[in-house]
Design a protein around this motif. Structure first.
Motif, PDB file in Angstrom:
ATOM      1  N   ASP A  30       0.860  -1.185   0.000  1.00 23.32           N
ATOM      2  CA  ASP A  30       0.000   0.000   0.000  1.00 23.32           C
ATOM      3  C   ASP A  30       0.901   1.240   0.000  1.00 23.32           C
ATOM      4  O   ASP A  30       1.620   1.464  -0.950  1.00 23.32           O
ATOM      5  CB  ASP A  30      -0.941  -0.040   1.214  1.00 23.32           C
ATOM      6  CG  ASP A  30      -2.108   0.939   1.110  1.00 23.32           C
ATOM      7  OD1 ASP A  30      -2.195   1.683   0.117  1.00 23.32           O
ATOM      8  OD2 ASP A  30      -2.928   0.966   2.028  1.00 23.32           O
ATOM      9  N   ASP A  50       0.920   1.826  -3.575  1.00 27.50           N
ATOM     10  CA  ASP A  50      -0.141   2.795  -3.854  1.00 27.50           C
ATOM     11  C   ASP A  50       0.505   4.175  -3.950  1.00 27.50           C
ATOM     12  O   ASP A  50       0.660   4.712  -5.027  1.00 27.50           O
ATOM     13  CB  ASP A  50      -1.210   2.742  -2.756  1.00 27.50           C
ATOM     14  CG  ASP A  50      -2.405   3.621  -3.055  1.00 27.50           C
ATOM     15  OD1 ASP A  50      -2.589   4.025  -4.221  1.00 27.50           O
ATOM     16  OD2 ASP A  50      -3.171   3.925  -2.121  1.00 27.50           O
ATOM     17  N   THR A  68       6.124   5.727  -6.151  1.00 29.44           N
ATOM     18  CA  THR A  68       5.139   4.667  -6.169  1.00 29.44           C
ATOM     19  C   THR A  68       5.481   3.716  -7.305  1.00 29.44           C
ATOM     20  O   THR A  68       5.981   4.159  -8.349  1.00 29.44           O
ATOM     21  CB  THR A  68       3.707   5.206  -6.345  1.00 29.44           C
ATOM     22  OG1 THR A  68       2.814   4.093  -6.443  1.00 29.44           O
ATOM     23  CG2 THR A  68       3.561   6.057  -7.587  1.00 29.44           C
ATOM     24  N   SER A  70       3.036   1.901  -8.541  1.00 29.78           N
ATOM     25  CA  SER A  70       1.738   1.728  -9.189  1.00 29.78           C
ATOM     26  C   SER A  70       1.659   2.517 -10.494  1.00 29.78           C
ATOM     27  O   SER A  70       2.220   3.602 -10.618  1.00 29.78           O
ATOM     28  CB  SER A  70       0.622   2.209  -8.255  1.00 29.78           C
ATOM     29  OG  SER A  70      -0.633   2.131  -8.920  1.00 29.78           O
ATOM     30  N   ALA A  75      -1.836   7.445  -8.633  1.00 26.36           N
ATOM     31  CA  ALA A  75      -0.773   6.998  -7.725  1.00 26.36           C
ATOM     32  C   ALA A  75       0.306   8.074  -7.654  1.00 26.36           C
ATOM     33  O   ALA A  75       0.788   8.560  -8.673  1.00 26.36           O
ATOM     34  CB  ALA A  75      -0.177   5.683  -8.210  1.00 26.36           C
TER      35      ALA A  75
END
Length: 173
Positions: A30, A50, A68, A70, A75
């Motif tokens: 996360d 995330d 990140t 992501s 993100a």
């Protein structure tokens, strides 16, 4: 040294104070680091699945890497929340991205659309928005500051929110 977790790498509340030294790495599925109001000094790597860092207010000093992993459109290297833990308006957030520092995500620095507290970004490093936006502040974040110095790099658009804002962009020799 490595801190790795399936949820948040490190999670803190108001009064948070953390230093990630050179060679230190925090990674998580996360957010790499999530905290309310406090101080984070990063000289190593913080990588979130995330967001790299999810924060309300305080101070982030970076000479390392915050990113990140992501590819989601929202993100962010640093994601700024609209309210603090008590549900109130957070204090001013200062992001000091020093020489050699990297902040990177689909959006480099992103503020929740409902945020109203001031943001001061001082950049001598690199802020990159791989999805096209390096910095995206909210319409209500009046009197925010972006200060560029040294070998500062901004890769992507800088969005200062809405009509009536009084943003300041300064280049410092």
């Amino acid at each position: 040294e490595l801190i790795s977790n399936g949820d948040e790498g490190i999670e803190g509340r108001d009064g948070f104070d953390m230093t990630n030294q050179v060679g230190g790495r925090v990674e998580a599925f996360d957010d790499g680091v999530q905290f309310g109001i406090g101080t984070l000094r990063n000289h190593g790597e913080i990588i979130g699945g995330d967001d790299g860092i999810d924060v309300d207010g305080g101070l982030i000093e970076n000479t390392g890497v915050i990113r990140t992993s992501s590819t989601a459109f929202d993100a962010a290297g640093i994601d700024i929340d609209e309210v603090d833990e008590a549900g109130g308006t957070p204090s001013t957030l200062v992001i000091d991205n020093g020489d050699g520092g990297v902040i990177e995500g689909q959006i480099g620095i992103f503020a929740d659309p409902a945020a109203v507290h001031a943001i001061e970004i001082r950049n001598a490093g690199r802020i990159a928005g791989l999805g096209g936006e390096a910095i995206h502040l909210a319409p209500g974040q009046m009197d925010s500051l972006l200060e560029l110095s040294g070998a500062s790099e901004i890769e992507g658009a800088v969005i200062f929110g809405g009509v009536g804002m009084n943003p300041q962009i300064q280049a410092v020799a």
